[in-house]
Every structure is written in structure tokens, then in C-alpha cells.
Scaffold this active site. Structure first.
Site, PDB file in Angstrom:
ATOM      1  N   ASN A 155      55.892   6.299  56.736  1.00 53.82           N
ATOM      2  CA  ASN A 155      55.178   7.558  55.856  1.00 53.82           C
ATOM      3  C   ASN A 155      56.111   7.405  55.114  1.00 53.82           C
ATOM      4  OD1 ASN A 155      52.623   7.468  57.938  1.00 53.82           O
ATOM      5  ND2 ASN A 155      53.588   6.806  59.675  1.00 53.82           N
ATOM      6  N   GLU A 156      55.986   7.763  53.973  1.00 46.99           N
ATOM      7  CA  GLU A 156      56.787   8.215  52.775  1.00 46.99           C
ATOM      8  C   GLU A 156      57.019   9.745  52.428  1.00 46.99           C
ATOM      9  OE1 GLU A 156      59.622   5.818  52.960  1.00 46.99           O
ATOM     10  OE2 GLU A 156      59.119   4.407  51.169  1.00 46.99           O
ATOM     11  N   PRO A 157      57.883  10.842  51.820  1.00 44.71           N
ATOM     12  CA  PRO A 157      57.714  12.196  51.766  1.00 44.71           C
ATOM     13  C   PRO A 157      56.056  11.516  50.763  1.00 44.71           C
ATOM     14  CG  PRO A 157      60.290  10.945  51.177  1.00 44.71           C
ATOM     15  CD  PRO A 157      59.180   9.770  51.824  1.00 44.71           C
TER      16      PRO A 157
END
Ligand code: F6R
Length: 631
Positions: A155-157
Site C-alpha cells: 500500500n504505497e503513499p
């Protein structure tokens, strides 16, 4: 202790081993408790470097303490997409090698997202993955690592708190960090399937682990910063049963470590006073000798003032401490009063042994000091700990193999054996597939390239060949990024060399940024060797100085010896670094930093000089910094 700055309960352990053990213990307790209740334990698992020790301990408990995984059901966070299960970098392979193949978990009990699906299948597959987890009434325990960009799972920025299990485009930082494993950035997949934040937040218990200095900034943001989608780990601030478990290095930016006086009454030791006053000076942008009582009070240091007296006295005291760390005589100044100098005056001529984890760390990290030691007449030895062979590009090796073949032909050197070796190596390199492991001959060629570069640097600095030692520590020689554990032979080569040289000074890379990185392993080996030798007579005269690798520098208040460099000395060091041609113009393991090594070294050395200057000390062009390790 009142830790109101921390918005996630955080446990700090002395090192990642102790921390991993405690996490493994918690997992084992959960598994056993569920067994007693006749239920399954539903675990969410992570891959990466952080959980490795946790898995090692779980395997140990399985083998030695009869911990059974029969009732364990696991769901991994993520998998690269696309990814074949047998690829070296696949997470399913990682999980089998690091846990599943060594315990009695039934194969249909573990789940890792499938990287082989077609794009059309992914959406349904993700929904099914979540449905399965929900069918077990959710995760009892979720183990998390954290990316340097704050990701949990992949879950990337930018990921929303309600994000579901899905295909995610990987962030540049994530891809750069994975480049090592894939043998170059261009080979890292651009996407991954990841469990969503929502599912993670639903877990009944969450433990996020992180080790090493390179995680310190993001841990600070996740634990003390605002909740924001730009740092997905910060969502955990809203979880009802979560702990962050970290080592001292990863805790370095938390207020309780950075400015503990803001949190509690503390004991004002010399290092603490130094830390507080340098922090104060740099934060408000005033040189130490200009700080006033009001500055101390406004910055939360009234307690220090009350105990120690006036700002005027304290300023002078701290200024002097800093002043005494600066020396142009890293081997000690002959015939001088050394009471307040970092190094002893005697013996005038010292034997200095510089350990360099890779073949270029000596010149990159302490080239100016290396040169001074030689120029000031000390007997300087350099020990290159590893061959550094995996960091040489294939075309570089091909160039050298071609050279040897042509050289032999030109001068009628007819060694059929040599010819065969180099021709085979050249053929292999021309047809090598992505991330294929090099043959032994190619590894040797690559190692030789780095060896000759290190020798060129030593010639340039001016030490004779008998003072250059190539240790080729065995732990490094796997041909892949993943290295072996340290073994007896690794300790022996180091201990034997120290015993042979009987140095008055040892310089070593005190790089703790990555606890699994080569620098840290090389340091562990030296420390163990020193521990074994420390009762020998010659060791009583031996001091050990730690420099940092290419990535970071000691905090200004930690520095115990700062060696200044003039513009000419900076330029000379740059030329010394240039000898490492295989590490120039785009290296195999570039990392997140696009600068070349000489640029990183200069920026860092200039920054240290600049900090000293900002604190009100003399203005130098650049400085190399060391911390003494007392054994
Ligand atoms: C791995 C995962 C990632 C890692 C994170 C930290 O399954 O989901 O979020 O936990 O990238 O990686 P390491 O532990 O290698 O620093």
C-alpha cells in the site's frame, strides 16, 4: 515515562535479534493458545528483510520446542505482479525458504497472492482473497514491515484507509529498494498485488517491525507524525491493538531519543549535554557561543540550566568539547600534549589497520584520513573484507575477459586452459539471462576487477603492496545479494590479520544503516575478532575508530574525532575514488541516490564541516568523522 509524542505504542529493543525473538514468542503464544482452544491461528505474514529473524526463531521453536503449525493458517500481504513462483524474487518462494518448508504447516494452509494470473483475473482473485480471510473471521495477528516511504504491504503513499486488496503500481522508492534483489532497477516489476489497508486494519492484533537507521525517519513519521495517506503506516495510529517493535537504530528520530529532555527528567551526562546544546544551536540557527539563558529556557532546557548554571558557562564547555574533537593528526600529534586530543601522541609511528568492507569504502569514507596517516609516516595497512564482485556490471567483466583473450592471442601466450576459461566466461556473459547467477569464473573476473581498482587506490595514496590485504571473507561469496551467515572462517581471517599486524589503531565501517547489509556483517565479524583478542597484550595499545559508509554520517554530537580537509585534499580524495572505475557512471546498485560515490562523499564531508561551522567552530572545506569504540 510519559510518551505523549508517540501515537502508536512503541517498544524499543537493543537490537533486532532481541526484538525478533519477542515477536516470535508472541506469535508462538498465540498459536499454542489457539491449539488449546481447538481453533486455528490466522496469521497475516510479511516478507522482506525485517521478518527473517522472526521466522528463524519460529523454525527453531518448531524444531526444538515442538511448536506445531498444524493449526496455523496464513495469508501473506503481497506478491510482485507479474511473478513466477519459482523466480528468485517471488514472495511465495521467500516464504517457503524462510518458513513454510521448515515447519509442519499443511500446504493448503498458506496463501500468498498469485503473481501468475492474467490481468482480467486479478480483480476477482483479490476479492476472493479477502473473502477467504473473512471466512476465518479475519486475521488474529498481522505482522508488518514498513517501506522507507511508509508503505505497509504494498500500500504505497496515496493509498486510502479503506483500500481493498488490489493490484498496485509500485512507488519509485519501493522499486529502488528492490533493485538489489532483482539485479537492477529496470528488472523490478512495476506492479504488485497487495492486501488493502482496510484488511490490515481489521486484524485483531498488528505488530509492525523495523530495524536499522534507514527506517528511522519513516518510523518517526508513522509514530509521531499526522495520520496521512502519504504515510500509510500512520493509519495504524487508529488501530486498537497495535505495537511498533523496533531496534535502537530505527528509534533514533523519535523524540524520546532525539530530545529526551522534552519527555522526562533525565540525567545530564556529558553526551546528553552535548546533544542538547548542539541540537539547540542548530535548531535555532545560532552558534553555540551566542546562546542565551532565554534560548535554553525556550527550547525546554530550563532543567539543564538550573542544574548546570548559566548559558555562558555551558556554551564554553560544549564549545571546548567540540573543539577538542578536531584534529589534523588522526594518528596522534608527535611531541604534543595529547590530554585534550582525540588520539595519543605515542607511539609516534603507529601501525594503523583500515578495514574496508567493500574494495572502495576506505577511500570513499575516510580517504582524507587515510592519506594523512600515510603522509604523517604511519604504517598503514588496508584490509579489504569482501571481494565486492556482485557489484560489477556484466559488460565491464566482458570487456576484461575480451582483453585477456586478445592479449593472449597478440603475445602468443598459449595456455589452452586460460583461453578456455575466458572464452567460456565471455560466452556466458553475452548470453546471460536477467538475474541469472554468474559462473564462478565470471565472479572471479569481477572480483579481480575490483581488486585491481583497490590496488590502484593504494598506489595512489602511497602504501606498498605488502600492506594491502584481500580477505575475501567467505560469507560474501554466494554470487547473489543474499549472503551466508558469518562462520568461523570469517572470524579467523580477521583475527589472524589483527594478530599479525598488532595495530595501534583499527578503523572500521560502523555502518548500522542496514542491519542485514554487508557493512554491518563486516563490523560484526571485526567486533567478534576483537572480543576474542582483547586480552592479548598488544590489544591494550589498540584503539578502534568507526567511520560511516557512503550513506550517512555520525550525528554531530557523537563525533569524537573530526579530521579536516583542505580543498586540495578534497580533490585528491576525489581522484582516489576515481580509481574505482567499475563503480562510476551508473553502478549496479545505485540505490535511491543518483549521485556518484565521490559526490556523496564530498557532500557528506562538506556537510560535517558546515555543521561545525554553524555551531561556531572554524570553517573548513570538508571533514571526515569518527567515533571511538571502546572494547
Ligand atoms: C513485504 C511487504 C513490505 C515490506 C517493506 C519492508 O511483504 O509487504 O511492506 O514489509 O517493504 O521491507 P524490508 O523488511 O525488506 O525493509
Amino acid at each position: 515515562m510519559q510518551l505523549s509524542y508517540e501515537r502508536i505504542p512503541t517498544l524499543i529493543y537493543a537490537n533486532s535479534d532481541d526484538a525478533s525473538l519477542s515477536v516470535a514468542k508472541e506469535i508462538a503464544t498465540l498459536i499454542r493458545q489457539k491449539q488449546q482452544e481447538g481453533k486455528s491461528a490466522i496469521l497475516g505474514l510479511a516478507t522482506g528483510s525485517s521478518p527473517k529473524k522472526v521466522y528463524v526463531e519460529l523454525i527453531r521453536m518448531h524444531k526444538k520446542e515442538g511448536l506445531s503449525f498444524n493449526n496455523v493458517i496464513t495469508f501473506n500481504l503481497d506478491e510482485y505482479y507479474p511473478m513466477q513462483p519459482d523466480a528468485l524474487q517471488s514472495y511465495i518462494r521467500f516464504m517457503k525458504e524462510h518458513l513454510f518448508d521448515h515447519v509442519d504447516i499443511p500446504p493448503d494452509h498458506y496463501h500468498v497472492p498469485d503473481g501468475t494470473l492474467s490481468l482480467e483475473q486479478v480483480r476477482d482473485y483479490c476479492m476472493e482473497y479477502e473473502r477467504r480471510i473473512d471466512s476465518y473471521d479475519g486475521l488474529d495477528f498481522q505482522l508488518l514491515g514498513i517501506g522507507r516511504n511508509g508503505h505497509i504491504g504494498f500500500n504505497e503513499p496515496g493509498s486510502h484507509e479503506n483500500s481493498r486488496t488490489r493490484l498496485m503500481t509500485l512507488d519509485q522508492t519501493t522499486r529502488v529498494d528492490a533493485a538489489m534483489d532483482f539485479g537492477g532497477l529496470s528488472k523490478v516489476p512495476r506492479r504488485a498485488i497487495t492486501m488493502g489497508v482496510q484488511q490490515i486494519m481489521k486484524a485483531k492484533r498488528v505488530v509492525l517491525i523495523a530495524w536499522g537507521e534507514h527506517k528511522a525517519d519513516i518510523i518517526y513519521q508513522a509514530v509521531q507524525g499526522p495520520v496521512t495517506e502519504m504515510v500509510p503506516a500512520s493509519y495504524l495510529q487508529g488501530h486498537h491493538n497495535v505495537h511498533v517493535v523496533i531496534d535502537e537504530s530505527a528509534a533514533a528520530q523519535l523524540t524520546r531519543r532525539k530530545a529526551p529532555w522534552l519527555i522526562d527528567d533525565i540525567e545530564w551526562t556529558q553526551p546528553m549535554i552535548k546533544k542538547a546544546v548542539t541540537n539547540l544551536s542548530l535548531s535555532i540557527g545560532k552558534p553555540i557561543l551566542k546562546l542565551t539563558n532565554k534560548d535554553y529556557n525556550d527550547y525546554g532546557l530550563s532543567d539543564l540550566l538550573a542544574q548546570q548554571g548559566q548559558a555562558y558557562d555551558m556554551n564554553i564547555q560544549v564549545f571546548n568539547w567540540l573543539q577538542h574533537t578536531i584534529t589534523g593528526w588522526p594518528g596522534g600529534k608527535p611531541n604534543a600534549d595529547d590530554t585534550l586530543r582525540p588520539e595519543r601522541a605515542h607511539p609516534v609511528k603507529k601501525r594503523s589497520l583500515i578495514f574496508s568492507p567493500h574494495p572502495d569504502d576506505d577511500i570513499i569514507s575516510m580517504g582524507g584520513t587515510f592519506q594523512r596517516l600515510v603522509d604523517q609516516g604511519h604504517e598503514v595497512h588496508v584490509a579489504y573484507q569482501t571481494s565486492g564482485n556482485i557489484a560489477v556490471a556484466d559488460d565491464e567483466a566482458l570487456r576484461f575477459a575480451d582483453f585477456v583473450v586478445e592479449f593472449n592471442e597478440k603475445f602468443d601466450i598459449t595456455s589452452a586452459e586460460a583461453d578456455k576459461i575466458f572464452k567460456n566466461a565471455a560466452r556466458f556473459l553475452r548470453t546471460k539471462k536477467d538475474s541469472e547467477k554468474d559462473t564462478e569464473a565470471v565472479r572471479h573476473i569481477k572480483g579481480l576487477i575490483r581488486k585491481s581498482e583497490a590496488k590502484a587506490t593504494c598506489r595512489f595514496v602511497g602504501i606498498p603492496s605488502e600492506q594491502i590485504h584481500f580477505l575475501n571473507m567467505p560469507f560474501y561469496e554466494t554470487g547473489v545479494v543474499q549472503k551466508k551467515n558469518l562462520a568461523e572462517k570469517d572470524y579467523e581471517v580477521i583475527a589472524d590479520l589483527i594478530e599479525k599486524i598488532k595495530p595501534h589503531q583499527i578503523y572500521a565501517a560502523g555502518d548500522l544503516a542496514d542491519p542485514h547489509g554487508t557493512h554491518k556483517v563486516c563490523l560484526d565479524a571485526i567486533m567478534e575478532a576483537v572480543r576474542r583478542l582483547k586480552n592479548k597484550d598488544f590489544m591494550k595499545d589498540c584503539w578502534m575508530w568507526l567511520y560511516k559508509g557512503a550513506w550517512a554520517e555520525w550525528d554531530i554530537d557523537q563525533i569524537e574525532m573530526a579530521v579536516p580537509m583542505s580543498p586540495d585534499q578534497v580533490m585528491k580524495k576525489r581522484l582516489g575514488i576515481f580509481k574505482h572505475q567499475s563503480q562510476k557512471d551508473g553502478v549496479v546498485f545505485q540505490g535511491a541516490d543518483a549521485r556518484e560515490f565521490w559526490q556523496r562523499a564530498e557532500d557528506r564531508n562538506r556537510n560535517t564541516a558546515d555543521l561545525y561551522n554553524k555551531l561556531g567552530l572554524s570553517e573548513y572545506d570538508a571533514m571526515e568523522a569518527f567515533v571511538r569504540w571502546k572494547f
